[in-house]
Design an enzyme around this catalytic site. Sequence first.
Site, PDB file in Angstrom:
ATOM      1  N   THR A  60       0.839  -1.191   0.000  1.00 11.23           N
ATOM      2  CA  THR A  60       0.000   0.000   0.000  1.00 11.23           C
ATOM      3  C   THR A  60       0.877   1.244   0.000  1.00 11.23           C
ATOM      4  OG1 THR A  60      -1.937   1.039   1.011  1.00 11.23           O
ATOM      5  CG2 THR A  60      -0.310   0.093   2.522  1.00 11.23           C
ATOM      6  N   LYS A  64       3.734   1.411  -3.705  1.00  2.80           N
ATOM      7  CA  LYS A  64       3.251   0.669  -4.870  1.00  2.80           C
ATOM      8  C   LYS A  64       4.152   0.850  -6.097  1.00  2.80           C
ATOM      9  CE  LYS A  64      -1.705   0.460  -3.811  1.00  2.80           C
ATOM     10  NZ  LYS A  64      -3.057   0.681  -4.364  1.00  2.80           N
TER      11      LYS A  64
END
Length: 248
Positions: A60, A64
């Site tokens: 997250t 990413k």
Amino acid sequence: MDKYGLIGYPLGHSFSISYFNQKFADEGLDAVYENFEIPSIDALTEVLETNPNLRGLNVTIPYKEKVIPYLDSISPEARAIGAVNVIKVEHRNNDIILKGYNSDVIGFTRSIEPMLERHHKKALILGTGGASKAIQYGLKSLGLECVFVSRYDRPNTIQYQDVTPEVVKEYNVIVNCTPCGMYPHTEECPQLPYEAMDHKTILYDLIYNPNETLFMKNGEKYGAMTKNGLEMLLLQAFASWDFWNSKG
């Protein structure tokens, strides 16, 4: 015991940890899911070295994109989007092999596809952050033409003041990829001419807290179909599990 986890920073409430640990308990799987709150992507190496039973990770914000140089391979979708949110961890002899995927596309397309009809040919994507690229990829794969909407003047985007009633009639699929309207700011919504919407309009909000955002409520007043991001989140979790357990 196999281990799975989430890397990001900071990590507050995580949907993944509660979902997967419940899944493992319900299915009697000898596995555990942990949050790895790492202040720098460099710390990924330490996570891998100190958890030899690690089989998979979710990724997250803000890693990413930053995680990509650490991977041994990356799926075509993740490469096209430029973001990875699922990593399959393989152990071969003394080597650790990392394969990157993007489950945002799968979760979103499987969630919105049943809503689409023949008159849905063009879409507005609100926001230009990380998720918006996956949404664009997904919508294009479903045959829709896309335009990004931003508060700022950016290349290949329009601004909110450019979204006229005529634009809303033409681009009748609108996906909110911004945090506008997320709890606790539930009284906020993207500034759009909601009165131009009707039963042919789809409003899809990636937000799932609250369950019904002001963006959704404003469209519903005029007959728009709406959906929040919870189903996408569940479908992403299913896809993560499939990637981790794939033979490829």
